[in-house]
Design a protein around this motif. Structure first.
Motif, short mmCIF file in Angstrom:
data_model
loop_
_atom_site.label_atom_id
_atom_site.label_comp_id
_atom_site.label_asym_id
_atom_site.label_seq_id
_atom_site.Cartn_x
_atom_site.Cartn_y
_atom_site.Cartn_z
N PHE A 17 -10.31 19.57 71.67
CA PHE A 17 -10.93 19.42 72.76
C PHE A 17 -12.41 20.55 72.95
O PHE A 17 -12.27 21.47 73.01
CB PHE A 17 -10.17 19.84 73.98
CG PHE A 17 -9.07 18.85 74.32
CD1 PHE A 17 -9.49 17.77 75.17
CD2 PHE A 17 -7.76 18.81 73.61
CE1 PHE A 17 -8.27 16.74 75.44
CE2 PHE A 17 -7.09 17.71 73.91
CZ PHE A 17 -7.18 16.88 74.69
N TRP A 25 -9.29 26.57 76.80
CA TRP A 25 -8.42 25.41 76.73
C TRP A 25 -6.99 25.78 76.62
O TRP A 25 -6.13 25.20 77.13
CB TRP A 25 -8.81 24.65 75.52
CG TRP A 25 -9.71 23.41 75.75
CD1 TRP A 25 -10.97 23.41 75.70
CD2 TRP A 25 -9.57 22.18 76.68
NE1 TRP A 25 -11.57 22.25 76.07
CE2 TRP A 25 -10.76 21.45 76.83
CE3 TRP A 25 -8.46 21.64 77.43
CZ2 TRP A 25 -10.59 20.37 77.38
CZ3 TRP A 25 -8.58 20.59 78.18
CH2 TRP A 25 -9.96 19.86 78.25
N ASN A 47 -10.46 13.59 74.84
CA ASN A 47 -11.38 14.07 73.81
C ASN A 47 -12.52 13.05 73.25
O ASN A 47 -12.38 11.86 73.95
CB ASN A 47 -10.67 14.98 72.64
CG ASN A 47 -9.91 13.86 72.12
OD1 ASN A 47 -10.17 12.39 71.92
ND2 ASN A 47 -8.86 14.44 71.14
N CYS A 48 -13.43 13.32 72.33
CA CYS A 48 -14.12 12.34 71.86
C CYS A 48 -13.63 11.37 70.96
O CYS A 48 -14.26 10.38 70.87
CB CYS A 48 -15.13 13.26 70.99
SG CYS A 48 -14.36 14.05 69.51
#
Length: 261
Positions: A17, A25, A47-48
């Motif tokens: 993340f 986080w 996330n991505c």
């Protein structure tokens, strides 16, 4: 799985993340997991790669069992993989979710949670029903195929309806090719008699490369059965219809007559 929080594990997944510092986080995740009520919004954070925090926790065996609930299990990533797919793959899926509703949940490739459970050998035997074994992905690959692939398909459930599926018959032949001779006989001896007879009558199975290993095992099992029945005086007066020589001969005769034509 326990409800305790694996702090080391949480620290390791923070890298998935980006944005905030890893320690931030880590703090947010631990606080979210310690909530005693409801589902923390943080579990939905993506996330991505399109994975939610719930996916990553589940994949790493860190998702507390109190979050094994429909609203979390159905969360899907960008590839359609739900949290239930991951739990099934990790052998962490509770038995109460071994239902058609959850096991038939598909990702974008049509792969089901049931296929994941079958691949990992985490299917409780009591849930291996004909309905579940026949759950099929987009290309016709059923859960039964995956179990065969892992040499976990229960032979006593191998009915004719499965053998009528071309992909299943091919996988069964492949499975027999990789068994040792003793295991081939043992497996075939547990198959239903009507399925053994079908193997010898069917005209397509012998065309599969390596089918001789399956056919030879089936013939030996039926021969042994016929001999045992004759010894016990239970065979029919005119000879058993299930005798391999009879069944094999019928197909050879048909092939010969077609060739003569």
């Amino acid at each position: 799985m326990t409800e305790s929080i694996d702090l080391k594990g949480i620290k390791e997944i923070c890298q998935f993340f980006p944005g905030d510092k890893p320690e931030e986080w880590e703090k947010k995740i631990i606080e979210a997991l310690r909530k005693s009520e409801g589902v923390p919004d943080l579990l939905l954070a993506e996330n991505c790669r399109g994975e939610t925090l719930a996916h990553i926790l589940a994949y790493n065996g860190l998702l507390p069992e109190r979050f094994f609930i429909p609203g979390v299990l159905a969360l899907a990533d960008k590839n359609g993989n739900a949290v239930v797919h991951i739990l099934a793959k990790r052998k962490d899926l509770p038995e109460k979710y071994f239902t058609r509703e959850w096991l038939s949940l598909k990702n974008k490739d049509g792969w089901m949670a049931a296929h994941n459970a079958a691949w990992q050998g985490s299917f409780p035997a009591k849930f291996l029903t004909e309905e579940i074994l026949n759950l099929e992905e987009e290309n016709g690959w059923i859960v039964g195929n995956t179990l065969l692939q892992r040499d976990k398909f229960p032979p006593e459930m191998l009915g004719v309806k499965f053998l009528e599926k071309p992909l299943f018959a091919i996988q069964l032949v492949f499975c027999f090719r990789h068994k040792d001779p003793v295991d081939r006989i043992q497996y075939a001896s547990c198959m239903p008699t009507e399925s053994l007879e079908y193997v010898l009558r069917n005209e397509d199975i012998p065309k599969i490369e390596g089918a001789e290993w399956l056919i030879d095992a089936v013939k030996k099992v039926l021969e042994r059965t016929a001999e045992q029945e004759a010894f016990e005086g239970t065979g029919s007066a005119g000879g058993s219809e299930a005798h391999p020589n009879t069944l094999w001969g019928r197909r050879d005769q048909r092939a010969g007559s077609e060739g003569a034509g």
